[in-house]
Design a protein around this motif. Structure first.
Motif, PDB file in Angstrom:
ATOM      1  N   LEU A   1       0.855  -1.191   0.000  1.00  0.00           N
ATOM      2  CA  LEU A   1       0.000   0.000   0.000  1.00  0.00           C
ATOM      3  C   LEU A   1       0.891   1.241   0.000  1.00  0.00           C
ATOM      4  CD1 LEU A   1      -3.085   0.757   0.399  1.00  0.00           C
ATOM      5  CD2 LEU A   1      -2.450   1.211   2.768  1.00  0.00           C
ATOM      6  N   ASP A   2       0.595   2.170  -0.866  1.00  0.00           N
ATOM      7  CA  ASP A   2       1.450   3.345  -1.036  1.00  0.00           C
ATOM      8  C   ASP A   2       1.145   4.388   0.039  1.00  0.00           C
ATOM      9  OD1 ASP A   2       2.873   5.498  -1.917  1.00  0.00           O
ATOM     10  OD2 ASP A   2       2.322   5.231  -4.028  1.00  0.00           O
ATOM     11  N   LEU A   3       1.915   4.355   1.102  1.00  0.00           N
ATOM     12  CA  LEU A   3       1.652   5.249   2.230  1.00  0.00           C
ATOM     13  C   LEU A   3       2.059   6.691   1.941  1.00  0.00           C
ATOM     14  CD1 LEU A   3       2.672   3.176   5.371  1.00  0.00           C
ATOM     15  CD2 LEU A   3       0.388   3.639   4.505  1.00  0.00           C
ATOM     16  N   ALA A   4       2.780   6.897   0.830  1.00  0.00           N
ATOM     17  CA  ALA A   4       3.141   8.270   0.478  1.00  0.00           C
ATOM     18  C   ALA A   4       1.934   9.021  -0.085  1.00  0.00           C
ATOM     19  CB  ALA A   4       4.285   8.265  -0.524  1.00  0.00           C
ATOM     20  N   ILE A   5       0.881   8.286  -0.442  1.00  0.00           N
ATOM     21  CA  ILE A   5      -0.361   8.945  -0.866  1.00  0.00           C
ATOM     22  C   ILE A   5      -1.092   9.375   0.411  1.00  0.00           C
ATOM     23  CG2 ILE A   5      -2.591   8.591  -2.022  1.00  0.00           C
ATOM     24  CD1 ILE A   5      -1.201   6.465  -3.760  1.00  0.00           C
ATOM     25  N   PRO A   6      -1.280  10.670   0.596  1.00  0.00           N
ATOM     26  CA  PRO A   6      -1.827  11.145   1.876  1.00  0.00           C
ATOM     27  C   PRO A   6      -3.142  10.465   2.260  1.00  0.00           C
ATOM     28  CG  PRO A   6      -1.094  12.991   0.526  1.00  0.00           C
ATOM     29  CD  PRO A   6      -0.956  11.777  -0.329  1.00  0.00           C
ATOM     30  N   GLU A   7      -4.015  10.208   1.273  1.00  0.00           N
ATOM     31  CA  GLU A   7      -5.306   9.590   1.606  1.00  0.00           C
ATOM     32  C   GLU A   7      -5.100   8.153   2.110  1.00  0.00           C
ATOM     33  OE1 GLU A   7      -4.600  10.997  -1.327  1.00  0.00           O
ATOM     34  OE2 GLU A   7      -5.657  12.902  -1.033  1.00  0.00           O
ATOM     35  N   ALA A   8      -4.144   7.445   1.512  1.00  0.00           N
ATOM     36  CA  ALA A   8      -3.885   6.061   1.943  1.00  0.00           C
ATOM     37  C   ALA A   8      -3.305   6.064   3.356  1.00  0.00           C
ATOM     38  CB  ALA A   8      -2.924   5.379   0.965  1.00  0.00           C
ATOM     39  N   PHE A   9      -2.399   6.992   3.591  1.00  0.00           N
ATOM     40  CA  PHE A   9      -1.797   7.131   4.915  1.00  0.00           C
ATOM     41  C   PHE A   9      -2.893   7.409   5.952  1.00  0.00           C
ATOM     42  CE2 PHE A   9       0.140   9.476   8.351  1.00  0.00           C
ATOM     43  CZ  PHE A   9       1.389   8.902   8.533  1.00  0.00           C
ATOM     44  N   GLY A  10      -3.760   8.363   5.615  1.00  0.00           N
ATOM     45  CA  GLY A  10      -4.830   8.746   6.536  1.00  0.00           C
ATOM     46  C   GLY A  10      -5.787   7.593   6.800  1.00  0.00           C
ATOM     47  N   TYR A  11      -6.017   6.806   5.764  1.00  0.00           N
ATOM     48  CA  TYR A  11      -6.935   5.669   5.891  1.00  0.00           C
ATOM     49  C   TYR A  11      -6.380   4.651   6.894  1.00  0.00           C
ATOM     50  CZ  TYR A  11      -9.399   1.438   4.351  1.00  0.00           C
ATOM     51  OH  TYR A  11     -10.133   0.279   4.309  1.00  0.00           O
ATOM     52  N   VAL A  12      -5.119   4.293   6.734  1.00  0.00           N
ATOM     53  CA  VAL A  12      -4.526   3.296   7.639  1.00  0.00           C
ATOM     54  C   VAL A  12      -4.438   3.860   9.052  1.00  0.00           C
ATOM     55  CG1 VAL A  12      -2.514   1.841   8.089  1.00  0.00           C
ATOM     56  CG2 VAL A  12      -3.196   2.297   5.755  1.00  0.00           C
ATOM     57  N   LEU A  13      -3.995   5.103   9.134  1.00  0.00           N
ATOM     58  CA  LEU A  13      -3.892   5.727  10.458  1.00  0.00           C
ATOM     59  C   LEU A  13      -5.258   5.732  11.142  1.00  0.00           C
ATOM     60  CD1 LEU A  13      -2.263   7.314  12.578  1.00  0.00           C
ATOM     61  CD2 LEU A  13      -2.746   9.398  11.310  1.00  0.00           C
ATOM     62  N   GLY A  14      -6.291   6.057  10.372  1.00  0.00           N
ATOM     63  CA  GLY A  14      -7.646   6.109  10.936  1.00  0.00           C
ATOM     64  C   GLY A  14      -8.094   4.740  11.424  1.00  0.00           C
ATOM     65  N   GLN A  15      -7.895   3.717  10.599  1.00  0.00           N
ATOM     66  CA  GLN A  15      -8.350   2.375  10.999  1.00  0.00           C
ATOM     67  C   GLN A  15      -7.573   1.866  12.217  1.00  0.00           C
ATOM     68  OE1 GLN A  15      -8.594  -0.479   7.762  1.00  0.00           O
ATOM     69  NE2 GLN A  15     -10.720   0.138   7.491  1.00  0.00           N
ATOM     70  N   MET A  16      -6.277   2.080  12.205  1.00  0.00           N
ATOM     71  CA  MET A  16      -5.481   1.594  13.342  1.00  0.00           C
ATOM     72  C   MET A  16      -5.837   2.363  14.611  1.00  0.00           C
ATOM     73  SD  MET A  16      -1.738   0.923  11.640  1.00  0.00           S
ATOM     74  CE  MET A  16      -1.040   0.041  13.037  1.00  0.00           C
ATOM     75  N   SER A  17      -6.022   3.661  14.468  1.00  0.00           N
ATOM     76  CA  SER A  17      -6.353   4.480  15.640  1.00  0.00           C
ATOM     77  C   SER A  17      -7.685   4.036  16.238  1.00  0.00           C
ATOM     78  CB  SER A  17      -6.436   5.956  15.272  1.00  0.00           C
ATOM     79  OG  SER A  17      -5.223   6.377  14.718  1.00  0.00           O
ATOM     80  N   ALA A  18      -8.647   3.703  15.355  1.00  0.00           N
ATOM     81  CA  ALA A  18      -9.959   3.278  15.862  1.00  0.00           C
ATOM     82  C   ALA A  18      -9.812   2.020  16.721  1.00  0.00           C
ATOM     83  CB  ALA A  18     -10.906   3.028  14.692  1.00  0.00           C
ATOM     84  N   ILE A  19      -8.985   1.092  16.279  1.00  0.00           N
ATOM     85  CA  ILE A  19      -8.774  -0.139  17.064  1.00  0.00           C
ATOM     86  C   ILE A  19      -8.064   0.196  18.378  1.00  0.00           C
ATOM     87  CG2 ILE A  19      -7.517  -2.351  17.112  1.00  0.00           C
ATOM     88  CD1 ILE A  19      -9.750  -2.607  15.184  1.00  0.00           C
ATOM     89  N   LEU A  20      -7.042   1.042  18.293  1.00  0.00           N
ATOM     90  CA  LEU A  20      -6.285   1.372  19.508  1.00  0.00           C
ATOM     91  C   LEU A  20      -7.136   2.169  20.494  1.00  0.00           C
ATOM     92  CD1 LEU A  20      -2.819   2.316  17.949  1.00  0.00           C
ATOM     93  CD2 LEU A  20      -3.358   0.262  19.234  1.00  0.00           C
ATOM     94  N   ASP A  21      -8.087   2.952  19.948  1.00  0.00           N
ATOM     95  CA  ASP A  21      -8.958   3.724  20.839  1.00  0.00           C
ATOM     96  C   ASP A  21     -10.012   2.831  21.490  1.00  0.00           C
ATOM     97  OD1 ASP A  21      -7.571   5.991  20.246  1.00  0.00           O
ATOM     98  OD2 ASP A  21      -8.981   6.720  18.723  1.00  0.00           O
ATOM     99  N   GLU A  22     -10.460   1.823  20.753  1.00  0.00           N
ATOM    100  CA  GLU A  22     -11.537   0.989  21.293  1.00  0.00           C
ATOM    101  C   GLU A  22     -11.037  -0.013  22.335  1.00  0.00           C
ATOM    102  OE1 GLU A  22     -13.990  -0.905  18.343  1.00  0.00           O
ATOM    103  OE2 GLU A  22     -15.092  -2.054  19.873  1.00  0.00           O
ATOM    104  N   TYR A  23      -9.841  -0.531  22.108  1.00  0.00           N
ATOM    105  CA  TYR A  23      -9.352  -1.602  22.989  1.00  0.00           C
ATOM    106  C   TYR A  23      -8.160  -1.136  23.806  1.00  0.00           C
ATOM    107  CZ  TYR A  23     -12.260  -4.489  19.968  1.00  0.00           C
ATOM    108  OH  TYR A  23     -13.321  -5.015  19.276  1.00  0.00           O
ATOM    109  N   ASP A  24      -7.963  -1.824  24.920  1.00  0.00           N
ATOM    110  CA  ASP A  24      -6.845  -1.512  25.808  1.00  0.00           C
ATOM    111  C   ASP A  24      -5.609  -2.273  25.290  1.00  0.00           C
ATOM    112  OD1 ASP A  24      -5.156  -0.970  27.844  1.00  0.00           O
ATOM    113  OD2 ASP A  24      -6.367  -1.893  29.427  1.00  0.00           O
TER     114      ASP A  24
END
Ligand code: DGJ
Length: 725
Positions: free
Chosen positions: A428-451
């Motif tokens: 996945l091309d993380l240099a594409i800002p939208e792709a970066f934001g997408y992964v960051l968003g999904q990972m953050s949601a998991i980290l926010d929901e669980y301990d």
């Protein structure tokens, strides 16, 4: 010191470096190696002059200068530090240094300090380029340098290559570096430092299981304790080089830098390229080189690791993709009963990831296998007093995934066709800002929901034809590598205390830059202790034990098919950050008792095991490994005697243990944890069984004379504890 010269001397932790700028040209390393003691301007001048080559017949009419960033224009015919051009023109830079600073203060003439940062600001007015060279001598005696190149003109400047080089003396005539593959990382290789270039290129878009890792040059036959050893390491998790170059004129350098693909770095006006840090360590023997790197990492800005490294269970080899909530909860309970402190759920918890063909990139808990989310498991793990860790592979996708269906142009590709698949996945091309934001968003949601206190961050394929589709397939390994660091940093900033493990098909992303962002590495997917003995030994050339993930796996190794006793598996793993990777439901009561004993042992001794100085003993016998960890105040040590095959002599040669205070007495005792090693016949000095009180020896006796070895079957290990009597 002549006015036309500026020199800076740094000396710290027994290492000295003398940098010289003559006639405004880029700095030469006039000395790097053992400390020189305090110099004055005249002494520095004399040393710089002593380095000067006489002008030989049929060479350029001035002495050849090999700067930290070597320039062809000085008559240097080896690899130039900077290769680049403006559409073919302006390819031979000649920089003029206009400012030298030491810890920010301008230097005129001669200056000296202990540890410190020296910067050289230079310009090539004709080419319209600015260069900032930074060199730091750290408290641990490790030197590091990097360059920043800026284009001052409107016409673009293409950077093809930027490397930095450290000179080594002619006595450094033998090379040691590493190779490897999946499951067999960091295999040592030695060669003679001949005329020409020993070039190690990493083109995998990750550090690589076959990386040169640390490139050493030393006096012939150098070992763990002996020889003058010079080492370089390019701290970069993308494409990179290490090289040792010797020209017939006599100069030898060790160098490194990023390996840039065509057109990858094109600087517009005012834009800069910053090279990775190229680290350099000098030591008397490989152990001293390693110790300098270890001290550097223990003092890293991201923080050292607490000695209380939590004993971990990772479920991968227990269940692979077969996620069943009851079974995984049962595993957590069994682990907690052994004293395990961290539980890591591996690959298979998200999207359609029931095997490695689909779902990668969809970081949403899979309702098929986790109808109530991960909550029941996470809650139970926390109730059991363990930390919860979770696996991600943020830079990767299966084509059969929601993310690729929605954004096919986020997959890295250099041409209209996708690159060849590897483990059924693409990048996945993380240099594409939208792709970066997408992964960051999904990972953050998991980290926010669980301990979640820990991420196992995986990366399971090479970057092949890694272009940016949205920019016509331009090569993007450089941008991807930077985006990876940014993503880690963003997640850590938002979740203070979060620990991240750098895993890449096992140990294919182990370097000093990734260690500025993450907290341990997965040394290898191979948990076979016989293989691990050497992998731990050599991965430890750069990283201290607390950064090396080392797990006790099932009796039969999943990657080699070999069967080993638990004692051998455990005695290997306790010299790293200990974990378990085994379906405990299949362990016998005896094995569970032994495992508990090893976990307890690790916890009792981890203050030493995770903080001490690593020592590795040379010689003895090809199938005998002796190594250990010594407390920095030399009050105690744990040593291991390991048989990796049948010894030539039986019993084996005397065991010599280095690193203790030669003038103090130590009580040396065998440490028999769990079931005794196979084929063990104790040495007489152990005293009466079963307590084995041991015997008192001088530190110097242990180092130079040695003690009788016990008899031991092949593939076994015995530990010893030495403490001040
Ligand atoms: C490769 C890693 O090295 C393994 O430990 C495991 O996490 C697998 N990937 C999961 O796909």
């Amino acid at each position: 010191m002549a006015a036309a010269q500026t020199a800076v001397q740094l000396e710290c932790a027994g290492v000295g470096v003398l940098l010289s700028v003559r006639d405004g040209r880029l700095p030469e390393v006039a000395h790097w190696g053992p400390a020189l003691g305090r110099l004055d301007a005249a002494g520095a001048d004399a040393l710089v002059g002593a380095q000067e080559q006489r002008v030989g017949p049929n060479t350029v009419g001035v002495p050849v200068r090999v700067a930290l960033l070597p320039e062809a224009g000085t008559g240097w015919t080896g690899r130039p530090g900077l290769s680049g051009s403006r559409d073919g023109a302006g390819w031979s830079p000649r920089f003029d240094v206009h400012e030298v600073t030491l810890d920010g203060a301008p230097v005129e003439g001669f200056a000296s300090a202990g540890s410190g940062v020296v910067q050289f600001a230079a310009t090539d007015g004709e080419l319209g380029l600015d260069l900032l060279l930074t060199m730091e001598l750290t408290q641990s005696g490790v030197l590091r340098s990097r360059a920043r190149l800026t284009n001052a003109r409107p016409e673009p400047y293409e950077v093809n290559d930027l490397v930095l080089a450290y000179p080594v003396p002619a006595e450094a005539a033998e090379l040691l570096d590493f190779a490897g593959r999946w499951g067999h990382e960091r295999v040592a290789q030695r060669s003679t430092f001949t005329v020409g270039t020993h070039l190690r290129e990493g083109r995998r878009g990750r550090t690589g299981a076959d990386a040169a890792y640390v490139l050493h040059a030393g006096t012939p036959g150098f070992g763990f304790a002996d020889g003058d050893v010079y080492a370089v390491h390019t701290a970069w998790s993308g494409n990179h080089t290490h090289y040792a170059e010797r020209v017939f004129g006599g100069e030898r350098v060790l160098g490194g830098g990023e390996l840039l693909l065509p057109g990858e770095v094109m600087l517009g006006e005012g834009q800069s390229y910053e090279s990775p840090w190229v680290y350099a360590a000098f030591g008397r023997g490989l152990d001293e080189v390693a110790r300098r790197f270890h001290r550097l990492l223990r003092a890293r800005p991201a923080g050292g690791l607490s000695v209380e490294r939590p004993v971990t269970i990772n479920v991968w080899e227990a269940v692979y993709f077969d996620h069943d909530a009851d079974r995984l909860t049962d595993l957590a309970e069994r682990a907690a009963a052994l004293g395990v402190e961290r539980y890591v759920l591996d690959d298979g918890w998200f999207g359609a990831r029931r095997n490695d063909h689909a779902g990668l990139g969809d970081w949403v808990v899979s309702p098929d296998v986790w109808p109530n989310g991960l909550h029941p498991l996470v809650d139970r793990v926390r109730e059991l007093g363990m930390q919860f860790g979770l696996w991600f592979e943020p830079e990767m996708v299966n084509v059969d995934s929601e993310v690729v269906r929605a954004h096919p142009d986020w997959v890295m590709a250099a041409r209209s066709e996708l690159p060849v698949e590897s483990r059924f996945q693409q990048v996945l091309d993380l240099a594409i800002p939208e792709a970066f934001g997408y992964v960051l968003g999904q990972m953050s949601a998991i980290l926010d929901e669980y301990d979640i206190g820990y991420i196992k961050w995986d990366h399971n394929r090479d970057l092949v034809e890694a272009g940016d589709q949205t920019r016509g397939g331009r090569p993007a390994v450089h941008d991807q590598t930077l985006a990876f660091y940014r993503l880690v940093d963003a997640l850590k900033a938002a979740h203070p205390g979060l620990e991240i493990e750098s895993c890449s098909s096992g140990g294919a992303r182990v370097d000093l830059e990734v260690m500025q962002h993450t907290d341990r590495v997965w040394v290898s997917d191979c948990n076979d202790p016989l293989e691990r003995q050497d992998m731990m030994r050599w991965t430890g050339q750069l990283l201290p034990p607390e950064f090396l993930g080392a797990h006790i796996a099932s009796g039969r190794s999943h990657t080699t098919g070999r069967v080993h006793d638990l004692g051998f598996r455990a005695a290997t793993a306790v010299f790293g950050h200990l974990g378990i990777e085994w379906d405990l439901a299949n362990a016998s009561p005896r094995e569970l008792d032994d495992l508990r004993a090893w976990v307890t042992f690790f916890k009792e001794h981890r203050g030493l095991l995770m903080r001490g100085d690593v020592v590795r003993m040379d010689g003895f016998d090809d199938h005998l490994r002796v190594h250990g960890v010594v407390a920095s105040d030399q009050s105690e040590a744990v040593f291991a005697m390991v048989t990796t095959g049948s010894l030539d002599a039986s019993p084996g040669p005397r065991l010599r243990f280095r690193g203790l205070d030669p003038n103090r007495d130590y009580l040396l005792r065998p440490l028999l944890v769990g079931t005794p090693p196979g084929g063990l016949e104790p040495a007489r000095w152990w005293g009466a069984a079963p307590a084995y009180p041991g015997a008192v020896f001088r530190g110097s006796t242990l180092e130079h004379v040695g003690v009788a070895a016990p008899k031991l079957f092949p593939d076994q290990a015995v530990l010893f504890h030495a403490f001040r009597a």
